[in-house]
Design a protein around this motif. Structure first.
Motif, short mmCIF file in Angstrom:
data_model
loop_
_atom_site.label_atom_id
_atom_site.label_comp_id
_atom_site.label_asym_id
_atom_site.label_seq_id
_atom_site.Cartn_x
_atom_site.Cartn_y
_atom_site.Cartn_z
N ALA A 149 0.83 -1.20 0.00
CA ALA A 149 0.00 0.00 0.00
C ALA A 149 0.87 1.26 0.00
N ILE A 150 1.95 1.23 0.77
CA ILE A 150 2.85 2.39 0.83
C ILE A 150 3.51 2.62 -0.53
N GLU A 151 3.95 1.53 -1.17
CA GLU A 151 4.60 1.64 -2.48
C GLU A 151 3.62 2.17 -3.52
N ALA A 152 2.38 1.69 -3.47
CA ALA A 152 1.37 2.13 -4.43
C ALA A 152 1.06 3.61 -4.27
N ARG A 153 1.12 4.09 -3.03
CA ARG A 153 0.80 5.49 -2.75
C ARG A 153 2.02 6.40 -2.96
N GLY A 154 3.21 5.82 -2.92
CA GLY A 154 4.41 6.63 -3.10
C GLY A 154 5.00 7.16 -1.81
N GLY A 155 4.65 6.54 -0.68
CA GLY A 155 5.20 6.96 0.61
C GLY A 155 4.16 6.89 1.70
N ALA A 156 4.63 6.83 2.96
CA ALA A 156 3.73 6.68 4.10
C ALA A 156 3.30 8.01 4.70
N ASN A 157 4.05 9.08 4.43
CA ASN A 157 3.75 10.36 5.05
C ASN A 157 2.39 10.90 4.58
N GLY A 158 1.55 11.23 5.54
CA GLY A 158 0.22 11.73 5.23
C GLY A 158 -0.80 10.66 4.89
N MET A 159 -0.40 9.41 4.99
CA MET A 159 -1.27 8.29 4.64
C MET A 159 -2.28 8.02 5.76
N ASN A 160 -3.54 7.86 5.40
CA ASN A 160 -4.60 7.53 6.36
C ASN A 160 -4.89 6.03 6.31
N VAL A 161 -4.68 5.37 7.45
CA VAL A 161 -4.85 3.92 7.52
C VAL A 161 -5.92 3.58 8.56
N LEU A 162 -6.81 2.69 8.18
CA LEU A 162 -7.86 2.21 9.08
C LEU A 162 -7.55 0.77 9.46
N LEU A 163 -7.44 0.51 10.76
CA LEU A 163 -7.18 -0.84 11.28
C LEU A 163 -8.41 -1.30 12.05
N ILE A 164 -9.05 -2.36 11.57
CA ILE A 164 -10.31 -2.84 12.16
C ILE A 164 -10.05 -4.10 12.97
N VAL A 165 -10.48 -4.07 14.23
CA VAL A 165 -10.27 -5.19 15.15
C VAL A 165 -11.62 -5.71 15.63
N GLY A 166 -11.80 -7.02 15.56
CA GLY A 166 -13.07 -7.63 15.94
C GLY A 166 -13.22 -7.83 17.44
N PRO A 167 -14.35 -8.37 17.86
CA PRO A 167 -14.64 -8.59 19.28
C PRO A 167 -13.97 -9.87 19.79
N GLU A 168 -14.31 -10.23 21.03
CA GLU A 168 -13.71 -11.43 21.64
C GLU A 168 -13.92 -12.68 20.79
N GLY A 169 -15.06 -12.77 20.12
CA GLY A 169 -15.34 -13.95 19.30
C GLY A 169 -14.90 -13.84 17.85
N GLY A 170 -14.26 -12.73 17.51
CA GLY A 170 -13.79 -12.55 16.14
C GLY A 170 -14.91 -12.15 15.18
N PHE A 171 -14.56 -12.00 13.91
CA PHE A 171 -15.53 -11.65 12.88
C PHE A 171 -16.22 -12.91 12.36
N SER A 172 -17.46 -12.75 11.95
CA SER A 172 -18.15 -13.84 11.28
C SER A 172 -17.70 -13.87 9.82
N GLU A 173 -17.95 -14.97 9.13
CA GLU A 173 -17.58 -15.06 7.72
C GLU A 173 -18.35 -14.04 6.89
N ARG A 174 -19.58 -13.79 7.27
CA ARG A 174 -20.37 -12.78 6.54
C ARG A 174 -19.73 -11.41 6.67
N GLU A 175 -19.30 -11.06 7.88
CA GLU A 175 -18.66 -9.76 8.08
C GLU A 175 -17.35 -9.67 7.30
N ALA A 176 -16.60 -10.78 7.27
CA ALA A 176 -15.35 -10.79 6.51
C ALA A 176 -15.61 -10.52 5.03
N GLN A 177 -16.65 -11.13 4.51
CA GLN A 177 -17.00 -10.94 3.10
C GLN A 177 -17.44 -9.49 2.85
N GLU A 178 -18.22 -8.93 3.77
CA GLU A 178 -18.67 -7.55 3.62
C GLU A 178 -17.51 -6.56 3.71
#
Length: 253
Positions: A186-215
Motif C-alpha cells: 500500500a505504501i509503495e502504491a501510494r508513493g510513501g507513508a507520510n500523510g497516509m490515512n490507515v484504518l485498522l479494524i479489530v473484531g470482538p472477543e469472538g472474532g468476525f463472522s464469515e459474513r462480516e469478513a465478506q462484507e
C-alpha cells in the motif's frame, strides 16, 4: 515539564489561559508557583512553553515564552476501529493506543460483540474516553489529542473505509497474509507513508463472522494476520498499530 491541552481560543500570541481541572492540577497537585514553566498546546497548530504569571482559583494565566515545533505526531495517520470489548478494555485500548500514536478511535458494534450497548450511557462514557485520550496524549507528549468517535454500527463503519488510503481488518482465518506485506504494498502504491490515512479494524472477543469478513472485503478492506498467535481483542489493535508505525519508520524503523 508538565504539558496541557487547551482550546485554541485560550492560546493567543502572548498568553495561554488554563482553566478547569487542569488549572486545579497545576495549582494544587503540582503546587506550581509564579515563574514556573509549563508546555501548552491548542491541539491543532501551536505548542508553546509558557511562564506562569497568574495563579487564580480555576484559572491560570501564563505568558508565552517560546514557540515549540509540532513534531510529535506520526506522519502516518492510523485509526483504530475496535469492536466494543467487555469491561474497561476500551479504556486501555484508547490509553495505550494514544501513547503509541493512533490519531482516532472508532468503537463499533459487530455480530459477535459481547457487551450490551446502552445508548443512555453513551454521553458519560464518551466523556470518560475523551478524558483518557487527553491525559494519555499529555503523558506521551503528543501535539494533538486523538479523536474518539461515538460507537457505530458495522454498516456505518464500512462506510468509513472509503475515507482511508488503506484499510485492514484483523482476521485469524486469513492464511498467510501478514499485515507487514500488505502495508508495504500500500505504501509503495501510494508513493510513501507520510500523510497516509490507515484504518485498522479489530473484531470482538469472538472474532468476525464469515459474513462480516465478506462484507469488509467487498467494502475495500484487506484481511490480514498479525502473526502465528491468536491475540486478545484488546491486544490486537495495539500490536497492529505498532506494526504499522514501525513499518512507516515512526518507531525506530
Amino acid at each position: 515539564m508538565q504539558r496541557y491541552f487547551i482550546p485554541p481560543g485560550q492560546l493567543t500570541a502572548s498568553e495561554a489561559v488554563v482553566t478547569g481541572d487542569d488549572a486545579h492540577h497545576i495549582a494544587n497537585v503540582m503546587r506550581a508557583r509564579i515563574g514556573d514553566s509549563i508546555i501548552v498546546s491548542d491541539g491543532a497548530s501551536r505548542e508553546v512553553r509558557a511562564t506562569i504569571a497568574e495563579l487564580g482559583k480555576g484559572r491560570i494565566v501564563a505568558a508565552v515564552a517560546e514557540e515549540l515545533p509540532m513534531t510529535a505526531e506520526p506522519g502516518m495517520r492510523v485509526t483504530i476501529a475496535q469492536s466494543l470489548p467487555k469491561g474497561d478494555k476500551m479504556e486501555t485500548i484508547i490509553q495505550k493506543g494514544t501513547e503509541i500514536g493512533a490519531v482516532r478511535f472508532i468503537p463499533f458494534l459487530s455480530e459477535r460483540t459481547v457487551v450490551q450497548y446502552d445508548a443512555k450511557k453513551e454521553t458519560k462514557r464518551l466523556e470518560r474516553w475523551h478524558k483518557i485520550a487527553k491525559e494519555a496524549a499529555e503523558q506521551a507528549h503528543r501535539n494533538r489529542v486523538p479523536e474518539v468517535e461515538p460507537p457505530q454500527t458495522w454498516k456505518q463503519l464500512l462506510q468509513s473505509v472509503r475515507e482511508a488510503d488503506a484499510a485492514f481488518f484483523c482476521y485469524e482465518k486469513e492464511a498467510g497474509t501478514m499485515l507487514k506485506r500488505k502495508l508495504r504494498s500500500a505504501i509503495e502504491a501510494r508513493g510513501g507513508a507520510n500523510g497516509m490515512n490507515v484504518l485498522l479494524i479489530v473484531g470482538p472477543e469472538g472474532g468476525f463472522s464469515e459474513r462480516e469478513a465478506q462484507e469488509a472485503e467487498a467494502a475495500g478492506c484487506v484481511p490480514v494476520l498479525l502473526g502465528a498467535r491468536i491475540l486478545r481483542t484488546e491486544t490486537a489493535g495495539l500490536v497492529g498499530l505498532t506494526c504499522l508505525l514501525y513499518e512507516a519508520g515512526e518507531m525506530g524503523g
